[in-house]
Design a protein around this motif. Sequence first.
Motif, short mmCIF file in Angstrom:
data_model
loop_
_atom_site.label_atom_id
_atom_site.label_comp_id
_atom_site.label_asym_id
_atom_site.label_seq_id
_atom_site.Cartn_x
_atom_site.Cartn_y
_atom_site.Cartn_z
N GLY A 135 0.78 -1.23 0.00
CA GLY A 135 0.00 0.00 0.00
C GLY A 135 0.81 1.28 0.00
O GLY A 135 1.79 1.44 -0.74
N GLY A 172 2.84 2.62 2.22
CA GLY A 172 4.24 2.54 2.66
C GLY A 172 5.15 2.09 1.53
O GLY A 172 6.23 2.66 1.31
N LYS A 175 7.86 -10.93 2.75
CA LYS A 175 6.87 -10.18 1.98
C LYS A 175 7.42 -8.82 1.57
O LYS A 175 7.25 -8.39 0.42
CB LYS A 175 5.59 -9.99 2.83
N LEU A 226 4.97 -3.95 15.18
CA LEU A 226 4.47 -2.90 16.07
C LEU A 226 3.49 -3.43 17.11
O LEU A 226 3.16 -2.73 18.06
CB LEU A 226 3.81 -1.80 15.24
N ALA A 227 3.03 -4.66 16.93
CA ALA A 227 2.13 -5.26 17.91
C ALA A 227 2.91 -5.92 19.05
O ALA A 227 2.35 -6.71 19.81
CB ALA A 227 1.20 -6.27 17.23
N VAL A 287 -3.37 -1.45 11.17
CA VAL A 287 -4.34 -2.54 10.97
C VAL A 287 -5.74 -1.96 11.16
O VAL A 287 -5.95 -1.02 11.93
CB VAL A 287 -4.15 -3.72 11.95
N SER A 338 -5.79 10.32 9.19
CA SER A 338 -6.83 10.08 8.19
C SER A 338 -8.05 10.96 8.39
O SER A 338 -8.37 11.39 9.50
CB SER A 338 -7.30 8.63 8.20
N GLY A 362 -4.26 -3.06 1.08
CA GLY A 362 -4.49 -4.19 1.99
C GLY A 362 -5.20 -3.80 3.28
O GLY A 362 -5.59 -4.66 4.06
P1 NDP Z 1 -1.90 -1.63 3.94
O1 NDP Z 1 -2.61 -2.69 4.67
O2 NDP Z 1 -1.61 -1.81 2.49
O3 NDP Z 1 -0.51 -1.33 4.65
C1 NDP Z 1 -0.39 -1.42 6.03
C2 NDP Z 1 1.01 -1.84 6.35
O4 NDP Z 1 1.11 -1.94 7.77
C3 NDP Z 1 1.38 -3.21 5.79
O5 NDP Z 1 2.70 -3.15 5.31
C4 NDP Z 1 1.30 -4.11 7.01
O6 NDP Z 1 2.17 -5.22 6.96
C5 NDP Z 1 1.77 -3.13 8.08
N1 NDP Z 1 1.48 -3.62 9.41
C6 NDP Z 1 0.30 -4.01 9.93
N2 NDP Z 1 0.46 -4.44 11.18
C7 NDP Z 1 1.77 -4.31 11.46
C8 NDP Z 1 2.54 -4.62 12.59
N3 NDP Z 1 2.03 -5.18 13.68
N4 NDP Z 1 3.87 -4.36 12.55
C9 NDP Z 1 4.42 -3.84 11.44
N5 NDP Z 1 3.75 -3.55 10.34
C10 NDP Z 1 2.42 -3.80 10.35
O7 NDP Z 1 -2.73 -0.28 4.18
P2 NDP Z 1 -2.50 1.22 3.68
O8 NDP Z 1 -1.31 1.31 2.83
O9 NDP Z 1 -3.79 1.70 3.17
O10 NDP Z 1 -2.25 1.96 5.07
C11 NDP Z 1 -1.09 2.70 5.32
C12 NDP Z 1 -1.43 3.89 6.19
O11 NDP Z 1 -2.30 4.76 5.47
C13 NDP Z 1 -2.16 3.56 7.47
O12 NDP Z 1 -1.63 4.35 8.52
C14 NDP Z 1 -3.59 3.97 7.21
O13 NDP Z 1 -4.25 4.33 8.38
C15 NDP Z 1 -3.36 5.16 6.32
N6 NDP Z 1 -4.48 5.57 5.50
C16 NDP Z 1 -4.97 4.74 4.52
C17 NDP Z 1 -6.03 5.16 3.74
C18 NDP Z 1 -6.60 4.31 2.68
O14 NDP Z 1 -7.58 4.75 2.05
N7 NDP Z 1 -6.07 3.11 2.42
C19 NDP Z 1 -6.63 6.49 3.93
C20 NDP Z 1 -6.03 7.26 4.99
C21 NDP Z 1 -4.99 6.82 5.71
P3 NDP Z 1 1.81 -6.57 6.14
O15 NDP Z 1 2.14 -6.26 4.72
O16 NDP Z 1 2.72 -7.57 6.76
O17 NDP Z 1 0.38 -6.84 6.38
#
Ligand code: NDP
Length: 399
Positions: free
Chosen positions: A98, A100, A124, A146-147, A175, A227, A312
């Motif tokens: 996503g 990141g 991954k 982070l958990a 998450v 957000s 995701g």
């Molecule tokens: P994704 O699910 O694609 O990305 C989330 C990332 O967080 C993944 O890489 C996931 O890892 C990682 N992650 C989750 N849990 C943990 C953990 N315990 N430790 C380390 N990493 C973890 O979502 P988005 O890209 O959409 O979200 C990214 C940011 O954008 C978030 O802060 C979200 O709140 C924000 N956001 C998103 C919006 C949207 O419309 N999508 C709108 C506004 C804000 P893994 O790949 O292993 O699952």
Amino acid sequence: MALQAAYSILPSTVSIHKEGKFSASLKETTLTGFSFSNRAKADKISPLLTTKRRQKPRFYTGVRAQTVTATPPANEASPEQKKTQRKGTAVITGASSGLGLATAKALADTGKWHVIMACRNFLKAERAARSVGMSKEDYTVMHLDLASLESVKQFVDNFRRTEQPLDVLVCNAAVYQPTAKEPSFTAEGFELSVGTNHLGHFLLSRLLLDDLKKSDYPSKRMIIVGSITGNTNTLAGNVPPKANLGDLRGLASGLNGQNSSMIDGGDFDGAKAYKDSKVCNMLTMQELHRRYHEETGVTFASLYPGCIATTGLFREHIPLFRLLFPPFQKYITKGYVSEEEAGKRLAQVVSDPSLGKSGVYWSWNNNSSSFENQLSKEASDAEKAKKLWEVSEKLVGLA
Ligand code: NDP
Ligand code: PMR
């Protein structure tokens, strides 16, 4: 039609009585996050029908094997400095997918950044970096879950051992558990969404602030992704369940399901827990700014990158939602942005000299121009930010 369809998949979260009136509201508030001024329109959305939920702790054993404050941009580089400037080092949490990943790619593509992809799933992340064509020399994957607060501390130790400077920290991972009937918990027993999105990042940012301070990079920044859905001054933020931290009584009592697993002490609701965690992210950024910007020169910022409806983040939502959410955002609300575009936006907050002001919550309009957005009353409440800071410090063992 699409709106009706989107609505029909949300029976447990929202009801809109008159399509015509709702459409009128949408015109006023685009997905880009402009303020939602007419509360009467928001009230057309009825409150969520909440049901009592049993709170049985399920412990998450996360660690895997393997109007805005005005301060001038701090330490921006002169054109002369820029010519000789070393590569910046940016740590991005949750860079395996996503936003990141797209940000890591956008920064790597400039040739000016080395990205530390701080991810819970090493393989991954490595595959993701390769799949978007990032070159080996532009990134390093490091394990961070982070958990688990232990994992956060271990990550900080490991990062320090690499002896790389830290120039920018991006707290991006999150998450979202909209369909969870019961809470799940982090390794230390905090409700998972707030535990991961807020408390994990809170500890990480506090520990890495020392490293950021030492950076000699022309502009050092700490960014915490926020957000629109945590901001109740927008239409999106008025879709139930609304964010509300209350008096933080649930957080203060440990957020462990014994008393409550919600910050406000209420019944568990996964969607609300996520939105609450985003309010915490935005409050933390402002508190960091108040406490440390002047002393350290670090720029603290948050942002709403747009609705990246394909990521995701929605993996735990029902399949029908995942099918209809992207077209709903693209054609009805028009707030949709691609992962690539959102990555470019966050990359701007990382490195663009014109976005160097501290204490700002950035948003973008439909022409993709950035602007300083207004946070909701709660998300800009300085007293709440202070209280959140103090309670969070205790929970993560810093006080
Ligand atoms: P994704 O699910 O694609 O990305 C989330 C990332 O967080 C993944 O890489 C996931 O890892 C990682 N992650 C989750 N849990 C943990 C953990 N315990 N430790 C380390 N990493 C973890 O979502 P988005 O890209 O959409 O979200 C990214 C940011 O954008 C978030 O802060 C979200 O709140 C924000 N956001 C998103 C919006 C949207 O419309 N999508 C709108 C506004 C804000 P893994 O790949 O292993 O699952
Ligand atoms: Mg929303 C301009 C209107 C707008 C915007 C920008 C968003 C963004 N949403 C808007 C409106 C609406 N949404 C409306 C009118 C509805 C009712 C049909 C609606 C519904 C909805 C749901 C069920 N929206 C959602 C959900 C989610 O599960 C997402 C969520 O809240 O996750 C926490 C979501 C989102 N809407 C957004 C954005 C950016 C999201 C993604 C979540 C986030 O990261 O904040």
